[in-house]
Write a protein that holds these residues in place. Structure first.
Motif, PDB file in Angstrom:
ATOM      1  N   ASP A  70     -22.457 -83.237  -8.397  1.00 10.10           N
ATOM      2  CA  ASP A  70     -22.429 -84.053  -9.609  1.00 10.10           C
ATOM      3  C   ASP A  70     -22.997 -85.428  -9.268  1.00 10.10           C
ATOM      4  N   ASP A  71     -23.930 -85.910 -10.084  1.00 10.15           N
ATOM      5  CA  ASP A  71     -24.591 -87.193  -9.806  1.00 10.15           C
ATOM      6  C   ASP A  71     -23.651 -88.384  -9.895  1.00 10.15           C
ATOM      7  N   THR A  72     -22.614 -88.282 -10.709  1.00  9.57           N
ATOM      8  CA  THR A  72     -21.747 -89.440 -10.950  1.00  9.57           C
ATOM      9  C   THR A  72     -20.380 -89.358 -10.275  1.00  9.57           C
ATOM     10  N   THR A  73     -19.936 -88.139  -9.964  1.00 15.03           N
ATOM     11  CA  THR A  73     -18.606 -87.956  -9.374  1.00 15.03           C
ATOM     12  C   THR A  73     -18.738 -87.078  -8.133  1.00 15.03           C
TER      13      THR A  73
END
Length: 157
Positions: A70-73
């Motif tokens: 996941d790019d954000t998490t």
């Protein structure tokens, strides 16, 4: 045999990816026409951004499950590009492949999206501990005519 795909597998990966998009278009967010004319380099690039696990019958690639960060998490991962060739469905190969992926991943939570109308896939994911979390209408899926997606997650520990 189950193993992670490498650059050496890009030809077989391209073959099975296009087969899946052509034969089971409602199962994917991508569409065949967007990928059919792409060069090998695009498929090789995909193998560098997604950890792709595969089942083989001899030298023939028969199924895939991708794991994408996941790019954000960072603690979340996405299960993507799940596909099994038709003649190997119902033989337990998909189960062994999913168990392998679950064993060899390091995320705290895994997520995936599945078409609401794809009851066999939903049952497969539930059988591996994934739970429904939300429904959405994805614009890209709407353009492809495949409609509603269900977000499913699995806590890993």
């Amino acid at each position: 045999m189950i193993r992670q795909l490498t650059d050496a597998d890009v030809g077989e990966y391209r073959r099975i990816r296009l087969q899946g998009l052509l034969q089971d278009p409602s199962a994917f967010m991508m569409v065949y026409s967007d990928w059919a004319t792409r060069p090998h380099a695009d498929f090789a690039a995909r193998l560098r951004t997604v950890t792709m696990f595969a089942a083989f019958e001899g030298d023939r690639l028969i199924g895939t499950i991708g794991l994408e960060d996941d790019d954000t998490t960072p603690d979340f991962g996405w299960i993507v590009e799940v596909y099994m060739t038709r003649e190997f469905r119902g033989r337990g190969v998909s189960d062994r492949l999913m168990e392998y992926v679950l064993k060899h991943q390091s995320h705290q939570c895994l997520c995936l999206e599945v078409a609401a109308a794809n009851a066999p896939a939903r049952a497969f994911y539930v059988g591996h501990g994934f739970e429904d979390r939300a429904r959405s209408l994805d614009d890209q899926k709407a353009k492809a005519g495949t409609g509603c997606e269900i977000l499913m997650t699995k806590q890993m520990g």
